[in-house]
Design an enzyme around this catalytic site. Structure first.
Site, PDB file in Angstrom:
ATOM      1  N   ASP A 121       0.831  -1.206   0.000  1.00 25.68           N
ATOM      2  CA  ASP A 121       0.000   0.000   0.000  1.00 25.68           C
ATOM      3  C   ASP A 121       0.868   1.260   0.000  1.00 25.68           C
ATOM      4  O   ASP A 121       1.853   1.334   0.746  1.00 25.68           O
ATOM      5  CB  ASP A 121      -0.859  -0.041   1.275  1.00 25.68           C
ATOM      6  CG  ASP A 121      -1.949   0.997   1.297  1.00 25.68           C
ATOM      7  OD1 ASP A 121      -2.822   0.967   0.437  1.00 25.68           O
ATOM      8  OD2 ASP A 121      -1.916   1.868   2.201  1.00 25.68           O
ATOM      9  N   GLU A 130      14.100 -15.445   0.836  1.00 28.93           N
ATOM     10  CA  GLU A 130      14.383 -16.499   1.826  1.00 28.93           C
ATOM     11  C   GLU A 130      13.387 -17.645   1.674  1.00 28.93           C
ATOM     12  O   GLU A 130      13.616 -18.761   2.101  1.00 28.93           O
ATOM     13  CB  GLU A 130      14.248 -15.953   3.262  1.00 28.93           C
ATOM     14  CG  GLU A 130      15.294 -14.935   3.649  1.00 28.93           C
ATOM     15  CD  GLU A 130      14.910 -14.173   4.930  1.00 28.93           C
ATOM     16  OE1 GLU A 130      14.006 -14.625   5.673  1.00 28.93           O
ATOM     17  OE2 GLU A 130      15.507 -13.108   5.170  1.00 28.93           O
TER      18      GLU A 130
HETATM   19  C1  GLC Z   1      -4.207   3.050  -0.609  1.00 33.45           C
HETATM   20  C2  GLC Z   1      -5.458   2.209  -0.516  1.00 33.45           C
HETATM   21  C3  GLC Z   1      -6.584   3.082  -0.063  1.00 33.45           C
HETATM   22  C4  GLC Z   1      -6.245   3.654   1.284  1.00 33.45           C
HETATM   23  C5  GLC Z   1      -4.922   4.397   1.247  1.00 33.45           C
HETATM   24  C6  GLC Z   1      -4.402   4.679   2.625  1.00 33.45           C
HETATM   25  O1  GLC Z   1      -4.291   3.989  -1.612  1.00 33.45           O
HETATM   26  O2  GLC Z   1      -5.706   1.585  -1.730  1.00 33.45           O
HETATM   27  O3  GLC Z   1      -7.800   2.394  -0.010  1.00 33.45           O
HETATM   28  O4  GLC Z   1      -7.249   4.527   1.700  1.00 33.45           O
HETATM   29  O5  GLC Z   1      -3.931   3.637   0.617  1.00 33.45           O
HETATM   30  O6  GLC Z   1      -3.942   3.498   3.221  1.00 33.45           O
END
Ligand code: GLC
Length: 572
Positions: free
Chosen positions: A220, A275
């Site tokens: 993310d 790993e």
């Molecule tokens: C990413 C995710 C989104 C979230 C953001 C903060 O863009 O896809 O849904 O709100 O990160 O974590």
């Protein structure tokens, strides 16, 4: 003259060619309550295997106060009870593998929840080691202004003063006047990746899930982890979905996004994954400015794939698609990584609705009942044409749950039930992402369309979804679901993902590619936009995204109507 855009590749790691299906757990299926859960996913793995996908990616299911639908993690080692238990996660991982599929889980390293023990320790004691895990700073001279001018992606500023938190009165931090950084919601404090402890903690978190058998991670906000340590003002703002794409050229590089230092982190992570063998994947969610920057995330010693947001954000026009496809393949081939193709996810308006808007492209952040409504038929035609195009291209392709049913955005939600923090932080200026996160319709005859045993759903489903429910679509050979099953079967059988790609006619008003593989005849992929186009004589149709126009005289060929993709072979 056909121009080669990409060479045939041997079968490599699974992610080079995979169809990866995004499960948004809270909206996929529930065995218990109004929110989807891990056992609910297990119940539908047969459906996914039959669809012909290769892997699933799950959005976060970790312990979380759910201020941002789980992207605010309070414990990376624990499944939120709302979704089940760690044993359910193990059962799910095993069941996915038993179905011959792989499983990627979401990793959220840019920020934690403010309920995470690290942040709680940091609040409780400014001298605690955990204070260094985050970005706490004094404000501008008189401390009444934040340390810099950065904005939160969800709207408003990216800093909150500790003593201004709702939980400050009566707490040990009620007189703490320092500010902390949060590029998203104030409940999502940014981690300080300069801290060696933070780095070590995340390597352990990765190992924990790898030990349980996951095949990889979707990372993310992969472009956000490192910040200019000086924290300088920037003056500009990116919003949620545009991210870095299309920032005007004269804007100085952002001090908080796409810093070169992030790449060291992914090299370290790659070593951790290795790993466990060479077949574990890292997928970057990196909303960066251009494809060459995106390619940096997938260099040989870093990640495996990056979401192709350039393609997702391209308007449905021949020029935009032509350029995006050429450039994507060029940039990824430069670093020897697979290109991905993606049209939707849980952050953007669903593709069949986005493409029914007057302006196609990345689209608005949500659509309200009072906004101009998408043209459903047009959006469906274009969305399916785009899907058939992307599935024919070399590389890996993503599908977001419900795309196989052509689910539209829910544009009828009332503001009082919205949950997306972007709605609240923009004070309702943006509707937010709830409309693309509606619980799946499994059975037209059951309450809540079979989403949960009681029929309860955490967001209401539109009544029109009855006709789109899985049971209805399974019973019809002309359904979108049937089309996707045929599409993924043909994609695999014809090795479209491994094939050479040639572009025919470089400036035609349609897109025409030849997919070439030495195990079979050439497959032509033709996407028609605004000009109906006859198929060449002798064309044998493999699949098309909508019905073609019949020949009007003997000896004539079929005509491909507007907003349509067709795959065909030519008899020699
Ligand atoms: C990413 C995710 C989104 C979230 C953001 C903060 O863009 O896809 O849904 O709100 O990160 O974590």
């Amino acid at each position: 003259m056909a121009r080669i855009l990409h060479e045939q590749t041997p079968t490599q790691q699974w992610w080079n060619h995979a169809v990866i299906y995004q499960i948004y757990p809270r909206s996929f299926a529930s065995r218990h309550g109004q929110i989807g859960d891990l056992p609910g996913i297990i119940d539908h793995l047969g459906y996914l295997a039959d669809l012909g996908i290769d892997a699933v990616w799950l959005s976060p299911f970790y312990l979380s106060p759910q201020k941002d639908a789980g992207y605010d993690v309070a414990d990376y080692y624990r499944v939120d009870p709302m979704f089940g238990t760690n044993d359910d996660a193990i059962a799910l991982i095993n069941a996915v593998h038993e179905h011959g599929l792989r499983i990627i889980v979401d990793m959220v390293p840019n920020h934690t929840s403010d309920q995470h023990v690290w942040f709680q320790a940091a609040l409780a004691d400014p001298n605690s080691p955990q204070r260094q895990y985050y970005w706490f700073r004094d404000g501008k001279p008189d401390n009444h202004q934040p340390p810099n001018d950065w904005g939160s992606i969800f709207g408003s500023r990216a800093w909150t003063r500790v003593c201004d938190r709702a939980d400050a009165p009566g707490s040990p931090w009620e007189n703490d006047t320092q500010w902390y950084l949060h590029l998203f919601d104030s409940s999502q404090p940014d981690l300080n990746w300069d801290s060696p402890e933070v780095r070590a903690e995340f390597c352990n978190i990765l190992r924990y899930w790898l030990d349980l058998g996951v095949d990889g991670f979707r990372v993310d906000v992969a472009h956000g982890l490192c910040k200019d340590p000086e924290l300088p003002d920037w003056q500009f703002h990116w919003d949620m979905v545009s991210g870095g794409s299309k920032v005007p050229g004269d804007v100085p590089p952002p001090p908080q996004w796409n810093r070169p230092e992030v790449h060291e982190i992914y090299r370290e992570w790659r070593a951790v994954l290795d790993e466990y063998g060479p077949d574990r994947a890292l997928v970057a969610e990196a909303w960066v400015d251009n494809l060459d920057d995106m390619a940096k995330f997938v260099r040989a010693d870093e990640m495996s794939q990056a979401f192709n947001f350039d393609f997702l954000c391209s308007p449905f026009t021949v020029n935009a698609y032509r350029t995006s496809i050429r450039e994507s393949l060029r940039a990824m081939d430069n670093v020897g990584a697979p290109t991905t193709w993606v049209l939707s996810n849980h952050d953007v308006v669903r593709v069949v609705s986005r493409m029914g808007l007057v302006e196609t492209g990345k689209g608005p952040n949500g659509i309200r009942p009072t906004d101009p409504q998408p043209d459903a038929q047009l959006g469906m035609q274009r969305g399916l044409a785009a899907h058939l195009l992307q599935a024919g291209l070399p590389g890996s392709c993503y599908i977001y749950q419900g795309e196989e049913l052509a689910l539209p955005e829910h544009t009828g939600l009332s503001d009082d039930i919205r949950q997306d923090p972007a709605y609240f932080r923009t004070r309702g200026v943006e509707a937010g992402r709830d409309g693309c996160r509606i619980p799946m319709p499994w059975n037209s005859q059951l309450p809540g369309f079979g989403f949960s045993p009681s029929g309860e759903t955490w967001l209401p489903q539109p009544e029109e979804w009855r006709d789109l429910a899985v049971d209805v679509q399974l019973s019809r050979s002309d359904s979108t679901l049937a089309l996707f099953r045929r599409l993924f079967a043909a994609r695999a059988e014809l090795r479209m993902a491994q094939a050479q790609l040639c572009e025919v006619e470089e400036d035609s008003p349609w897109l025409h590619y030849i997919s070439r593989h030495d195990t079979r005849d050439d497959v032509h992929i033709l996407t028609v936009f605004d000009t109906p186009t006859p198929l060449p004589t002798g064309a044998e149709i493999i699949i098309s995204s909508r019905a073609l126009d019949e020949p009007t005289a003997p000896g004539e060929s079929y005509t491909v109507p507007c907003n349509c993709t067709v795959w065909f072979t030519l008899s020699s």
